[in-house]
Design an enzyme around this catalytic site. Structure first.
Site, mmCIF file in Angstrom:
data_model
loop_
_atom_site.group_PDB
_atom_site.id
_atom_site.type_symbol
_atom_site.label_atom_id
_atom_site.label_comp_id
_atom_site.label_asym_id
_atom_site.label_seq_id
_atom_site.Cartn_x
_atom_site.Cartn_y
_atom_site.Cartn_z
ATOM 1 N N ARG A 222 0.808 -1.227 0.000
ATOM 2 C CA ARG A 222 0.000 0.000 0.000
ATOM 3 C C ARG A 222 0.840 1.275 0.000
ATOM 4 N NH1 ARG A 222 -3.221 -2.462 4.266
ATOM 5 N NH2 ARG A 222 -5.015 -3.299 3.184
ATOM 6 N N GLU B 73 -8.178 -3.808 -1.330
ATOM 7 C CA GLU B 73 -7.907 -2.653 -0.468
ATOM 8 C C GLU B 73 -6.442 -2.224 -0.526
ATOM 9 O OE1 GLU B 73 -9.670 -3.320 3.425
ATOM 10 O OE2 GLU B 73 -11.661 -3.511 2.540
ATOM 11 N N GLU C 161 -17.508 -7.119 -0.290
ATOM 12 C CA GLU C 161 -17.853 -7.630 1.041
ATOM 13 C C GLU C 161 -19.044 -6.801 1.511
ATOM 14 O OE1 GLU C 161 -14.474 -6.841 3.594
ATOM 15 O OE2 GLU C 161 -13.218 -8.357 2.630
#
Ligand code: NAG
Ligand code: NAG
Ligand code: NAG
Ligand code: NAG
Ligand code: NAG
Length: 561
Positions: A136, A170, A274
């Site tokens: 990330r 993510e 989700e």
């Protein structure tokens, strides 16, 4: 948190008779037309799914704000467990499971055929915990992760029930939006890989939810065409929004209306990667299900993945629907399971619009900011393994750790070595990339172990090839095959990586056994995805991945003995 009211009397697992797949009808292929999914008969396909992966070991630390596990159990590799669970999954009424990490070295035939026979598709995330994903905070799109992704695809392409592959979960968060070009480069290269192998599975990404100026531009960035030529070549097929906006008994207006409006013009498939908020108090009524498949939402969303079949805990609650006995033989369902089953059981899919009435997607030009931060539409190049191998053999000092468990060492040696290189007047620019201004160093897509060798060589050369400067506390070895007169590391990078911007169709990964000790390595990651947390309230990929949370000790551990 997890409480006994969730549980009811144990239900013995039904063990399916293990009949073989021969003669069994293959599941229909699911394809995308415009922003919708259809089966082979032209009927609209909605994902009515559940997340299916046991939670790996979570090491609590400041570097792991998302509570992500550092290990995983491949849920598609344990045939007996799949047979134990399949009747419960069928009973739940699902047509898709999402799995977050699989191990391409293992055999998946048993589980994949068990689920195929039950009419269950799989949505497979390609990333793995720690260094098996795009970091990330210090992103790279490198040969190591590319190889891991293509190996997984090679292993799963023979099954009839792979709906799609997620290239990240993510991975892009609000405080590091410049990771997006790396994720998009992964989409581009994996897409062209699939196409070269004539594999029809879809390419997806699953996103953390967030504020409007984060989530909408990110979604658009992943489905746009940077060239402005309306090409789909770097677009994902499906955007999974991990959405926890509906908690308890809510309403369309209170929970989903704004989000649905925000995605109403989205050009490719959108679904909930989700869903299933736990608060205010368990059990969850799952009343969002009837809304998700209703006429309010069906024009925009193609269903979603309820989180989670297996127990999964985070600060936001306990998200599991069943518990598994300690001998792994028995499934006990909870009230969450019963509630979801009755909600899923009541769904009827709206078969509209018809496939023939849907026009093909267009791929607009890309947003230039995400979360008000500039992101470049110049994507990183395709990782070129041959160029990196050429470089590795030309480097004067090589990373030769004494352990196979070296990814933490790589994460330490690179920043430490770059500090030394800087003090010696050199630069580590070639190993890094910046998705904000679209600058990608020549060595930036190489395996982290080769990056470490590159950095160590820069320092060794900057100190007149003093053998001590290649030692790095025993982690480096002078490459005796490189004569002292040879080009230095920077020149080797220029000659080996002759076309640093090249984009091409990746070839299959080399076999994972045939490589030297320093040719496959870990991420140089460190850092905290902290600000991303303010954007959403989900469990944040409890069983998933997204970053390498390695503690960067910087100079602390180092001496040049
Ligand atoms: C995959 O499974 C093999 C065989 O059990 C094991 O050696 C390897 O460590 C596993 N890989 C990962 C990434 O877990
Ligand atoms: C690998 O190294 C890390 C950090 O040094 C350590 O925490 C972990 O236990 C090691 N794992 C193995 C299997 O040796
Ligand atoms: C992660 O690091 C380990 C060594 O610690 C290595 O064996 C593995 O190949 C690495 N994986 C990737 C995708 O770089
Ligand atoms: C791009 O950003 C990096 C910092 O991340 C900087 O070092 C580099 O000089 C910038 N390049 C350009 C062309 O602006
Ligand atoms: C390599 O680096 C690690 C630090 O990560 C250090 O503990 C170790 O002593 C070094 N040397 C050897 C021979 O592994």
């Amino acid at each position: 948190m997890f409480g006994s009211p969730l549980l009811r009397a144990p239900v013995l697992a039904t063990v399916l008779s293990g009949f073989l797949a021969c003669g069994v009808q293959a599941l229909p292929k699911i394809t995308r037309t415009g922003k919708y999914l259809y089966d082979e008969s032209g009927t609209r396909f909605y994902i009515k799914g559940v997340a299916y992966q046991e939670q790996g070991a979570v090491v609590e630390s400041a570097d792991n704000a998302f509570g992500e596990p550092s290990s995983f159990i491949d849920p598609l590799s344990v045939g007996d467990a799949c047979k134990r669970d399949v009747s419960f999954l069928k009973d739940l009424g699902i047509n898709t499971i999402r799995v977050y990490s699989v191990n391409s070295s293992l055999n998946h035939d048993d589980c994949m055929s068990t689920f195929s026979q039950a009419g269950i598709y799989t949505l497979i995330d390609l990333s793995l915990p720690l260094n098996g994903s795009i970091d990330r905070n210090q992103p790279a799109w490198g040969t190591n992760v590319l190889d891991q992704y293509t190996r997984t695809i090679d292993v799963f392409s023979k099954y009839d029930n792979v709906l799609g592959y997620n290239i990240g979960n993510e991975a892009v968060v609000g405080d590091h939006p410049t990771t997006a070009p790396f994720v998009k480069a992964a989409a581009r290269d994996i897409k062209s890989y699939l196409s070269s192998k004539k594999i029809t599975a879809l390419i997806g990404y699953a996103a953390i939810n967030g504020a409007a100026d984060f989530r909408v531009p990110l979604a658009n960035f992943l489905s746009c065409d940077p060239s402005g030529a309306n090409s789909d070549s770097s677009s994902i097929d499906m955007y999974g929004l991990n959405n926890y906006e509906w908690c308890g008994d809510s309403t369309f207006a209170a929970a989903y209306q704004g989000t649905t409006q925000a995605f109403s013009n989205y050009n490719v498939v959108a679904y909930f990667g989700e869903f299933g908020c736990v608060p205010p108090s368990p059990p969850r009524p799952w009343t969002e299900v009837k809304e998700l498949f209703s006429s309010d939402m069906a024009p925009v969303w193609s269903g979603g993945i309820a989180f989670s079949y297996f127990p999964a805990s985070s600060a936001a609650g306990q998200f599991g629907m069943v518990t598994i006995s300690s001998d792994s033989k028995t499934v006990t369902t909870g009230q969450d399971y019963d509630n979801l089953k009755s909600q899923y059981g009541a769904v009827s899919f709206i078969n509209s619009p018809s496939q023939s009435s849907v026009s093909a997607s267009s791929y607009p030009t890309c947003p230039t900011t995400i979360n008000s931060v500039a992101v470049s539409t110049k994507l990183p190049p395709t990782p070129n393994e041959a160029a990196c191998n050429c470089l590795e053999s030309a480097l004067s000092c090589q990373f030769t750790p004494k352990t196979s468990n070296y990814s933490t060492i790589v994460g330490e040696i690179i920043p430490f070595g770059c500090g030394l290189v800087g003090q010696a007047g050199g630069s580590c620019d070639e190993i890094s990339g910046d998705g904000g201004n679209g600058t990608y160093g020549r060595v930036s897509y190489c395996d982290p172990a080769i990056k470490a060798s590159y950095v160590m060589s820069l320092y060794y050369e900057a100190t007149n090839k003093n053998a001590q400067s290649c030692s790095f506390a025993g982690n480096g070895t002078v490459n005796s095959k490189v004569p002292t007169s040879v080009p230095n590391a920077a020149a080797a990078a220029s000659s080996c990586v002759a076309s640093p911007d090249a984009v091409f169709v990746p070839s299959s990964a080399p076999s994972s056994t045939g490589k030297g000790s320093s040719s496959s390595g870990g991420s140089s990651a460190s850092g905290k995805p902290s600000a991303g947390l303010s954007l959403t309230e989900g469990p944040h990929a409890l069983v998933a991945v997204g970053m390498a949370a390695m503690v960067s000790l910087l100079g602390a551990a180092w001496t040049l003995a």
